[in-house]
Design an enzyme around this catalytic site. Structure first.
Site, mmCIF file in Angstrom:
data_model
loop_
_atom_site.group_PDB
_atom_site.id
_atom_site.type_symbol
_atom_site.label_atom_id
_atom_site.label_comp_id
_atom_site.label_asym_id
_atom_site.label_seq_id
_atom_site.Cartn_x
_atom_site.Cartn_y
_atom_site.Cartn_z
ATOM 1 N N GLY A 185 0.711 -1.437 0.038
ATOM 2 C CA GLY A 185 0.085 0.049 0.025
ATOM 3 C C GLY A 185 0.643 0.971 0.100
ATOM 4 O O GLY A 185 0.506 2.373 0.557
ATOM 5 N N ILE A 214 -1.214 -1.871 -5.343
ATOM 6 C CA ILE A 214 -2.284 -2.725 -6.213
ATOM 7 C C ILE A 214 -2.303 -1.935 -7.619
ATOM 8 O O ILE A 214 -2.530 -2.285 -8.622
ATOM 9 C CB ILE A 214 -3.758 -2.718 -5.651
ATOM 10 C CG1 ILE A 214 -4.608 -3.607 -6.649
ATOM 11 C CG2 ILE A 214 -4.230 -1.339 -5.485
ATOM 12 C CD1 ILE A 214 -5.773 -4.400 -5.733
ATOM 13 N N TYR A 248 -14.775 -0.533 9.601
ATOM 14 C CA TYR A 248 -13.360 -0.182 9.742
ATOM 15 C C TYR A 248 -12.749 -0.621 11.111
ATOM 16 O O TYR A 248 -11.876 -0.978 11.247
ATOM 17 C CB TYR A 248 -13.214 1.372 9.580
ATOM 18 C CG TYR A 248 -11.718 1.803 9.381
ATOM 19 C CD1 TYR A 248 -10.829 1.438 8.453
ATOM 20 C CD2 TYR A 248 -11.424 2.742 10.497
ATOM 21 C CE1 TYR A 248 -9.557 2.034 8.601
ATOM 22 C CE2 TYR A 248 -10.017 3.342 10.402
ATOM 23 C CZ TYR A 248 -9.170 2.782 9.424
ATOM 24 O OH TYR A 248 -7.787 3.526 9.717
ATOM 25 N N LYS A 250 -10.084 -2.994 12.579
ATOM 26 C CA LYS A 250 -9.073 -2.433 13.123
ATOM 27 C C LYS A 250 -8.754 -3.212 14.526
ATOM 28 O O LYS A 250 -7.690 -3.644 14.990
ATOM 29 C CB LYS A 250 -9.059 -1.059 13.320
ATOM 30 C CG LYS A 250 -8.662 -0.258 12.167
ATOM 31 C CD LYS A 250 -7.441 -0.617 11.715
ATOM 32 C CE LYS A 250 -7.040 0.173 10.536
ATOM 33 N NZ LYS A 250 -5.838 -0.437 9.761
HETATM 34 N N1 LIG Z 1 -4.187 8.326 7.009
HETATM 35 C C1 LIG Z 1 -4.691 8.128 8.090
HETATM 36 O O1 LIG Z 1 -5.344 9.249 8.504
HETATM 37 C C2 LIG Z 1 -4.885 6.917 9.029
HETATM 38 C C3 LIG Z 1 -5.137 7.074 10.526
HETATM 39 C C4 LIG Z 1 -5.088 5.943 11.135
HETATM 40 C C5 LIG Z 1 -4.683 4.678 10.549
HETATM 41 N N2 LIG Z 1 -4.532 4.644 9.166
HETATM 42 C C6 LIG Z 1 -3.987 3.398 8.513
HETATM 43 O O2 LIG Z 1 -2.756 3.419 8.051
HETATM 44 C C7 LIG Z 1 -2.703 2.362 6.872
HETATM 45 C C8 LIG Z 1 -2.397 3.241 5.559
HETATM 46 O O3 LIG Z 1 -3.426 4.175 5.293
HETATM 47 P P1 LIG Z 1 -3.227 5.438 4.073
HETATM 48 O O4 LIG Z 1 -3.783 6.672 4.929
HETATM 49 O O5 LIG Z 1 -1.927 5.489 3.562
HETATM 50 O O6 LIG Z 1 -4.522 4.917 3.331
HETATM 51 P P2 LIG Z 1 -4.586 5.245 1.795
HETATM 52 O O7 LIG Z 1 -5.933 4.674 1.300
HETATM 53 O O8 LIG Z 1 -4.053 6.316 1.478
HETATM 54 O O9 LIG Z 1 -3.540 4.149 1.066
HETATM 55 C C9 LIG Z 1 -3.939 2.810 1.038
HETATM 56 C C10 LIG Z 1 -3.065 2.140 -0.227
HETATM 57 O O10 LIG Z 1 -3.481 0.873 -0.055
HETATM 58 C C11 LIG Z 1 -3.618 0.330 -1.668
HETATM 59 N N3 LIG Z 1 -4.427 -0.612 -1.614
HETATM 60 C C12 LIG Z 1 -5.867 -0.804 -1.701
HETATM 61 N N4 LIG Z 1 -6.377 -2.063 -1.950
HETATM 62 C C13 LIG Z 1 -5.277 -2.870 -1.760
HETATM 63 C C14 LIG Z 1 -4.931 -4.193 -2.091
HETATM 64 N N5 LIG Z 1 -5.832 -4.917 -2.251
HETATM 65 N N6 LIG Z 1 -3.659 -4.583 -2.417
HETATM 66 C C15 LIG Z 1 -2.604 -3.751 -2.315
HETATM 67 N N7 LIG Z 1 -2.936 -2.447 -2.088
HETATM 68 C C16 LIG Z 1 -4.095 -1.805 -1.715
HETATM 69 C C17 LIG Z 1 -4.155 1.676 -2.247
HETATM 70 O O11 LIG Z 1 -3.802 1.823 -3.639
HETATM 71 C C18 LIG Z 1 -3.564 2.840 -1.289
HETATM 72 O O12 LIG Z 1 -2.330 3.148 -2.202
HETATM 73 C C19 LIG Z 1 -4.276 1.844 6.885
HETATM 74 O O13 LIG Z 1 -3.957 0.562 7.487
HETATM 75 C C20 LIG Z 1 -4.969 2.919 7.564
HETATM 76 O O14 LIG Z 1 -6.138 2.280 8.144
HETATM 77 C C21 LIG Z 1 -4.500 5.529 8.396
#
Ligand SMILES: NC(=O)c1ccc[n+]([C@@H]2O[C@H](COP(=O)([O-])OP(=O)(O)OC[C@H]3O[C@@H](n4cnc5c(N)ncnc54)[C@H](O)[C@@H]3O)[C@@H](O)[C@H]2O)c1
Length: 314
Positions: free
Chosen positions: A8, A35, A141, A145
């Site tokens: 990701g 992906i 979600y 989590k």
């Molecule tokens: N951004 C925030 O504010 C935040 C806060 C708390 C937790 N998180 C956690 O951090 C992690 C990353 O979050 P983020 O903000 O970078 O999310 P994001 O949505 O910006 O990025 C997620 C990435 O995962 C990729 N993805 C989706 N489905 C996929 C698959 N089947 N195989 C491979 N890749 C795939 C997407 O293309 C995307 O680039 C997640 O677990 C999220 O829950 C994020």
């Protein structure tokens, strides 16, 4: 940590994490995967592999070829997106997580994945929410989590996999747009302030949520992964936060730089519902105590940097 594969990696966190890891550990020691292709990303043009995290065989092949010592698992669907297709959310968030944990177990990798303040629910204490407390989330979600936190603890206690993780609050950044979370307003508001001098918030006036600037989030990941294992009483689900803010607070800070900035509201019941089920402010003292978590950005400093960076982009 010496050699790291990231899933990701094109996401809001993964993009900046990849750039920072390359700086510290060397470009040849960091393999970002996602992906989709890195077409319009800051990661375009460098080593990159396509990986759907639901494809365990492909993940195993990549790990066998690259020989990392660490996997950072960022691939997931975020809170608002999960509500649109809960079954797909389970497949990607839980199926993907167990694939990543299995590869860590089979190849003896250190493991990082983020949980979220979304792992809390309406019956969780809202103020100074402790790290260990009631967790009965009502969003898909959140269900993912909490299950993920438990699964990571299980892989540590059952198989000895070196799993580590934090509960991130909303993350604010200007490099990559956020991916469909409930806290996205706190990024959009800065972009709209610079572009149009106004913003319509889907989150209501006095709804406080925890937030953190992306640099602090990336530093926290690296600090936790480099922490001495002997100091860690917990492995996963460390509460981390830098500020508890609401739309009015952000707007007031923006007005110090853009005096005429106008904030209006058109509340989205789904995302507002999720926000109301989350804490107002979480307690991150365990992260401070066990691995020296030390965020550098408050609302004032972050606002200045966000507005300047967005102006520079335009
Ligand atoms: N951004 C925030 O504010 C935040 C806060 C708390 C937790 N998180 C956690 O951090 C992690 C990353 O979050 P983020 O903000 O970078 O999310 P994001 O949505 O910006 O990025 C997620 C990435 O995962 C990729 N993805 C989706 N489905 C996929 C698959 N089947 N195989 C491979 N890749 C795939 C997407 O293309 C995307 O680039 C997640 O677990 C999220 O829950 C994020």
């Amino acid at each position: 940590m010496e050699r790291i594969i990231i899933t990701g990696a094109l996401g809001q966190i993964g993009t900046e994490l990849t750039l920072k890891l390359r700086d510290i550990y060397g470009e040849e020691n960091v393999l970002p995967t996602d992906i989709k292709k890195p077409e319009s990303s800051a990661l375009k043009g460098k080593t990159f592999e396509i990986l759907d995290i639901r494809d365990a065989d492909r993940l195993s092949e990549l790990v066998t070829a690259f020989k990392p010592d660490t996997i950072m698992h960022m691939a997931a669907l975020l809170s608002a997106t999960c509500e649109k297709d809960p079954k797909l959310a389970w497949d990607i968030n839980m199926g993907g997580l167990i694939n990543a944990l299995e590869v860590a177990r089979n190849h003896n990798l250190k493991f990082f994945t983020p949980s979220s303040i979304g792992a809390f629910g309406p019956s969780t204490p809202k103020e100074n929410t402790p790290q260990v407390t009631i967790q009965r989330p009502t969003s898909m979600y959140g269900v993912n989590k909490v299950s993920g936190e438990l699964l990571c603890d299980y892989y540590f206690s059952k198989f000895g996999v070196d799993t580590r993780g934090v509960r991130f609050p909303g993350l604010i950044s200007h490099v990559k747009e956020p991916g469909g979370g409930t806290t996205d307003y706190a990024v959009e508001i800065f972009f709209e302030a610079v572009k149009n001098g106004r913003y319509t918030s889907y989150i209501d006036k006095n709804t406080n949520m925890d937030m953190m600037y992306m640099d602090d989030a990336v530093d926290a990941i690296i600090q936790l992964m480099e922490a001495d294992a002997d100091r860690l009483e917990n492995r996963n689900a460390f509460n981390v936060t830098a500020m508890s803010i609401n739309p009015e607070m952000v707007a007031n800070e923006i007005r110090k730089h853009i005096p005429g900035f106008k904030l209006e509201y058109d509340v989205d019941p789904i995302r507002q519902g999720i926000a109301e089920s989350w804490p107002n402010v979480i307690d991150s003292t365990e992260a401070v105590k066990q691995w020296d978590f030390n965020p550098q950005y408050n609302l004032a400093k972050m606002t200045e940097i966000m507005l300047q960076a967005i102006r520079n982009k335009q």
